[in-house]
Design a protein around this motif. Sequence first.
Motif, mmCIF file in Angstrom:
data_model
loop_
_atom_site.group_PDB
_atom_site.id
_atom_site.type_symbol
_atom_site.label_atom_id
_atom_site.label_comp_id
_atom_site.label_asym_id
_atom_site.label_seq_id
_atom_site.Cartn_x
_atom_site.Cartn_y
_atom_site.Cartn_z
ATOM 1 N N GLY A 9 0.812 -1.208 0.000
ATOM 2 C CA GLY A 9 0.000 0.000 0.000
ATOM 3 C C GLY A 9 0.845 1.257 0.000
ATOM 4 N N HIS A 10 2.074 1.137 0.521
ATOM 5 C CA HIS A 10 3.006 2.260 0.463
ATOM 6 C C HIS A 10 3.745 2.233 -0.878
ATOM 7 C CE1 HIS A 10 2.534 3.859 4.475
ATOM 8 N NE2 HIS A 10 2.673 2.652 5.001
ATOM 9 N N SER A 11 4.176 3.402 -1.323
ATOM 10 C CA SER A 11 4.857 3.506 -2.609
ATOM 11 C C SER A 11 6.344 3.799 -2.462
ATOM 12 C CB SER A 11 4.208 4.593 -3.468
ATOM 13 O OG SER A 11 4.248 5.851 -2.809
ATOM 14 N N ASP A 12 6.834 3.773 -1.225
ATOM 15 C CA ASP A 12 8.255 4.023 -0.983
ATOM 16 C C ASP A 12 8.648 3.303 0.309
ATOM 17 O OD1 ASP A 12 10.833 5.064 -1.145
ATOM 18 O OD2 ASP A 12 10.157 7.099 -1.599
ATOM 19 N N CYS A 29 4.506 3.945 8.751
ATOM 20 C CA CYS A 29 4.757 5.230 8.093
ATOM 21 C C CYS A 29 5.834 5.031 7.046
ATOM 22 C CB CYS A 29 5.141 6.320 9.086
ATOM 23 S SG CYS A 29 6.668 6.022 10.006
ATOM 24 N N SER A 30 5.897 5.975 6.112
ATOM 25 C CA SER A 30 6.715 5.724 4.933
ATOM 26 C C SER A 30 7.352 6.991 4.381
ATOM 27 C CB SER A 30 5.832 5.083 3.848
ATOM 28 O OG SER A 30 6.467 5.034 2.594
ATOM 29 N N TYR A 31 8.344 6.775 3.548
ATOM 30 C CA TYR A 31 8.963 7.875 2.806
ATOM 31 C C TYR A 31 7.993 8.435 1.753
ATOM 32 C CZ TYR A 31 13.625 6.983 4.755
ATOM 33 O OH TYR A 31 14.707 6.861 5.596
ATOM 34 N N ALA A 54 7.254 15.621 3.278
ATOM 35 C CA ALA A 54 8.518 14.927 3.031
ATOM 36 C C ALA A 54 8.442 13.564 3.719
ATOM 37 C CB ALA A 54 9.690 15.761 3.562
ATOM 38 N N PRO A 55 9.422 12.690 3.519
ATOM 39 C CA PRO A 55 9.393 11.359 4.140
ATOM 40 C C PRO A 55 9.090 11.396 5.639
ATOM 41 C CG PRO A 55 11.190 11.449 2.589
ATOM 42 C CD PRO A 55 10.614 12.829 2.640
ATOM 43 N N LYS A 290 12.550 -1.378 2.964
ATOM 44 C CA LYS A 290 12.789 -0.442 1.872
ATOM 45 C C LYS A 290 12.091 -0.915 0.598
ATOM 46 C CE LYS A 290 16.573 2.061 -0.402
ATOM 47 N NZ LYS A 290 18.021 2.104 -0.671
ATOM 48 N N ASP A 291 11.638 -2.176 0.562
ATOM 49 C CA ASP A 291 10.925 -2.687 -0.612
ATOM 50 C C ASP A 291 9.471 -2.221 -0.661
ATOM 51 O OD1 ASP A 291 9.470 -4.287 1.153
ATOM 52 O OD2 ASP A 291 10.465 -6.151 0.608
#
Length: 347
Positions: A9-12, A29-31, A54-55, A290-291
């Motif tokens: 669901g996260h893109s980074d 939480c994500s970048y 920002a991240p 990080k994936d």
Amino acid sequence: QIQFKVLRGHSDTVSTCHFCFEDTKILSCSYDRTMKLWDVEKGFPVCVFEEHTAPVSECNLTPDNRRIISSSYDNTVKAWDMETGKTLWTVEHEGIVTSCNISGDGRSVVSGSDKENSIYVLDAVSATVVAHIRGHHKSTITRCCFDPGNQRVTSVSYDKTIKLWDMISQSTSITINEGHSNVISDCCFASDGHYLCTASWDKSLKIWNIKTGDVSCHDAVSLNQGHDGSVSSCLFSQDASLLVSGGYDKMVTIWDTDTGCKKLSLKGHLDWVTDVAISKTKNWVLSASKDSTVRLWNVAKMDQFPSVIEIRKARSSKIVQCEECEKPFLCLQCSDCETVSKCVFCR
């Protein structure tokens, strides 16, 4: 053998992951500048928090599950209302905010900034700055958190040091300068507050007995040979019988703290593991990477896995009672060693 679920669901890079709401939900939480609240059973987000520009470096939930505290590379710390998803307050820092944490009583927030390598202590309700300690470290702070008693703030850094800052005296009470030979990436407390674990790019984790206040580098318990590269994250189970760590080798490792030995390694992520968590029941391990994914691992039956059984047999261990804390622990036996009468925490 390991059943797992991949949460996409996260893109980074996913920077932080936590179990919450009695292990029925996951907060990440994500970048990609968002935070997400996931339903464990359904495996998809039920709420998305979007306002950082920002991240997002870290997020934490208050003990009552009603607010989220987040930190970001947009130089802010924010408090969010869990029910409405709206921000309650925003505090601007002078630099990138690398870490944040809320005290167990929900009254204070600590954050680390790369501007002057400083830490901030904030009032969690009024968002006023209680303390701003400039030059607390000599290099970027990677992680800061409160001890379970809400009396001390621990921080670790690129400068390879560990510091404990006292909330009452508003001064540094403990500094450990030679614990690790490379960047210290993470730290966490056992729930009783007596033990602190640190993870490092030197490929090791160390467990420190800080209950006496007299901390020596020689007394730390080293956990080695669990990762092929830098260790990025660590977390104790609630009863401190297990420790989970994540690494840049894409692996999650589960440690038996009584023996200081690796129990199980979990492989599947396609890139660095950035954070880990373990459920209250110890049945589930959570990992962020990080994936761009979060993985939920079912480890409820790991003691029945052939690999775990073989490791136990190979080490010729037996359960004994610690003569100091009186808790049972797994004692490793070998012909060249003296009989061990204390668990790893009390030695």
